[in-house]
Design a protein around this motif. Structure first.
Motif, PDB file in Angstrom:
ATOM      1  N   PRO A 158      -0.385 -14.880 -19.386  1.00 35.42           N
ATOM      2  CA  PRO A 158       0.799 -13.991 -19.139  1.00 35.42           C
ATOM      3  C   PRO A 158       0.501 -12.391 -19.634  1.00 35.42           C
ATOM      4  CG  PRO A 158       0.844 -15.463 -21.273  1.00 35.42           C
ATOM      5  CD  PRO A 158      -0.511 -15.963 -20.769  1.00 35.42           C
ATOM      6  N   TRP A 159      -0.600 -12.405 -20.282  1.00 35.63           N
ATOM      7  CA  TRP A 159      -0.852 -10.861 -20.470  1.00 35.63           C
ATOM      8  C   TRP A 159      -1.882 -10.085 -19.368  1.00 35.63           C
ATOM      9  CZ3 TRP A 159      -2.915 -14.929 -22.994  1.00 35.63           C
ATOM     10  CH2 TRP A 159      -4.232 -15.385 -22.731  1.00 35.63           C
ATOM     11  N   VAL A 160      -2.117 -10.642 -18.482  1.00 29.27           N
ATOM     12  CA  VAL A 160      -2.631 -10.257 -17.402  1.00 29.27           C
ATOM     13  C   VAL A 160      -1.673  -9.563 -16.233  1.00 29.27           C
ATOM     14  CG1 VAL A 160      -4.181 -10.415 -15.289  1.00 29.27           C
ATOM     15  CG2 VAL A 160      -4.775 -11.705 -17.523  1.00 29.27           C
ATOM     16  N   ILE A 161      -1.238  -8.523 -16.432  1.00 27.86           N
ATOM     17  CA  ILE A 161      -0.289  -7.720 -15.532  1.00 27.86           C
ATOM     18  C   ILE A 161      -0.637  -6.897 -14.738  1.00 27.86           C
ATOM     19  CG2 ILE A 161       1.466  -8.332 -17.432  1.00 27.86           C
ATOM     20  CD1 ILE A 161       1.313  -5.365 -18.234  1.00 27.86           C
ATOM     21  N   GLY A 162      -1.815  -6.461 -14.549  1.00 30.63           N
ATOM     22  CA  GLY A 162      -2.421  -5.524 -13.365  1.00 30.63           C
ATOM     23  C   GLY A 162      -2.457  -4.241 -13.745  1.00 30.63           C
ATOM     24  N   GLU A 163      -2.192  -3.832 -15.240  1.00 34.25           N
ATOM     25  CA  GLU A 163      -1.887  -2.594 -15.655  1.00 34.25           C
ATOM     26  C   GLU A 163      -1.994  -2.633 -17.031  1.00 34.25           C
ATOM     27  OE1 GLU A 163       1.992  -1.549 -14.062  1.00 34.25           O
ATOM     28  OE2 GLU A 163       3.116  -2.310 -15.893  1.00 34.25           O
ATOM     29  N   PRO A 164      -2.122  -1.370 -17.663  1.00 37.16           N
ATOM     30  CA  PRO A 164      -2.297  -1.273 -19.261  1.00 37.16           C
ATOM     31  C   PRO A 164      -0.934  -1.548 -19.761  1.00 37.16           C
ATOM     32  CG  PRO A 164      -3.364   0.667 -18.258  1.00 37.16           C
ATOM     33  CD  PRO A 164      -2.505   0.042 -17.203  1.00 37.16           C
ATOM     34  N   GLN A 165      -0.926  -1.846 -21.079  1.00 43.62           N
ATOM     35  CA  GLN A 165       0.596  -1.825 -21.640  1.00 43.62           C
ATOM     36  C   GLN A 165       1.172  -0.479 -21.887  1.00 43.62           C
ATOM     37  OE1 GLN A 165       2.223  -4.595 -22.831  1.00 43.62           O
ATOM     38  NE2 GLN A 165       0.858  -5.964 -21.933  1.00 43.62           N
ATOM     39  N   PRO A 166       2.403  -0.435 -21.422  1.00 44.29           N
ATOM     40  CA  PRO A 166       3.102   0.912 -21.605  1.00 44.29           C
ATOM     41  C   PRO A 166       3.125   1.268 -22.923  1.00 44.29           C
ATOM     42  CG  PRO A 166       4.472  -0.805 -20.436  1.00 44.29           C
ATOM     43  CD  PRO A 166       3.482  -1.511 -20.845  1.00 44.29           C
TER      44      PRO A 166
END
Length: 223
Positions: A17-25
């Motif tokens: 679930p943490w693989v979102i294709g971008e860094p955490q805001p």
């Protein structure tokens, strides 16, 4: 299954679930505060988004992960983003003090890093006090005196997914040898786990299937 095999399966099956294709805001905003300095370590780097981000901004950063599949994923991610020189290695966050290049010899005699960025690793040990203590000892061994540890961890303050912790767990884990400089609420962005809509009931889910859940962001100085 070993811990590495468990995490390998998550990446091999693309269910993280943490693989979102971008860094955490929250990490993007953290970088703007100027509190990431010197040589940087990201334990549990996963898909490598933050190591890629920081390398692109000129930081000397190394991302490490226990799972070979995560490291392979991170390398491929960096290549796809046009950053093949980003550095990743396989390393166990519970055994970093055994590496002379990280902690010196004897362990802790020559810490190698000025900043450690922990995005969604610390809370994995939330229900395992002994394992968490081992991890904290390893962090202390590889972080130079005066260096900063940043922790972004899922919070139990509201519904969410994954292992979630209270602020008390963070406060009680970093006592001797540490100074907790800041601990505040934040948000963590993740993919909604398939078949688990109840875990994020009441939260806004984007058309891309992403949701921002409660988190903690801590800044902790190594004494």
């Amino acid at each position: 299954m070993t811990r590495a095999e468990i995490w390998n399966a998550v990446y091999d099956n693309d269910t993280a679930p943490w693989v979102i294709g971008e860094p955490q805001p929250a990490i993007i905003e953290l970088e703007k505060t100027g509190t990431i300095r010197g040589r940087v370590l990201e334990p549990g780097c996963g898909a490598g988004e933050h190591t890629i981000l920081l390398t692109g901004l000129g930081y000397d950063v190394l991302g490490v992960d226990l799972a070979p599949s995560a490291v392979a994923y991170a390398h491929a991610n960096a290549v796809a983003k046009g950053a093949p020189a980003v550095r990743f290695e396989q390393a166990d966050a519970l055994a970093m003090e055994a590496r002379p290049d990280f902690a010196g010899d004897p362990p802790g005699s020559a810490p190698a890093f000025d900043t450690i960025l922990d995005s969604a690793l610390f809370h994995v040990f939330g229900t395992e006090p002994e394992t968490r203590a081992v991890y904290v000892c390893n962090l202390h061994a590889v972080l130079r005196p005066g260096g900063l540890l940043h922790v972004l961890a899922l919070s139990d303050a509201e519904p969410g997914f994954g292992p979630r912790i209270s602020d008390t767990v963070i406060r009680e884990s970093f006592t001797e040898g540490w100074e907790l400089e800041e601990l505040r609420p934040a948000r963590y962005r993740g993919r909604v786990p398939e078949g688990a809509p109840e875990s994020v009931a009441g939260l806004e889910i984007s058309p891309a299937g992403l949701v921002d859940v409660a988190a903690w962001l801590a800044r902790i100085r190594r004494l």
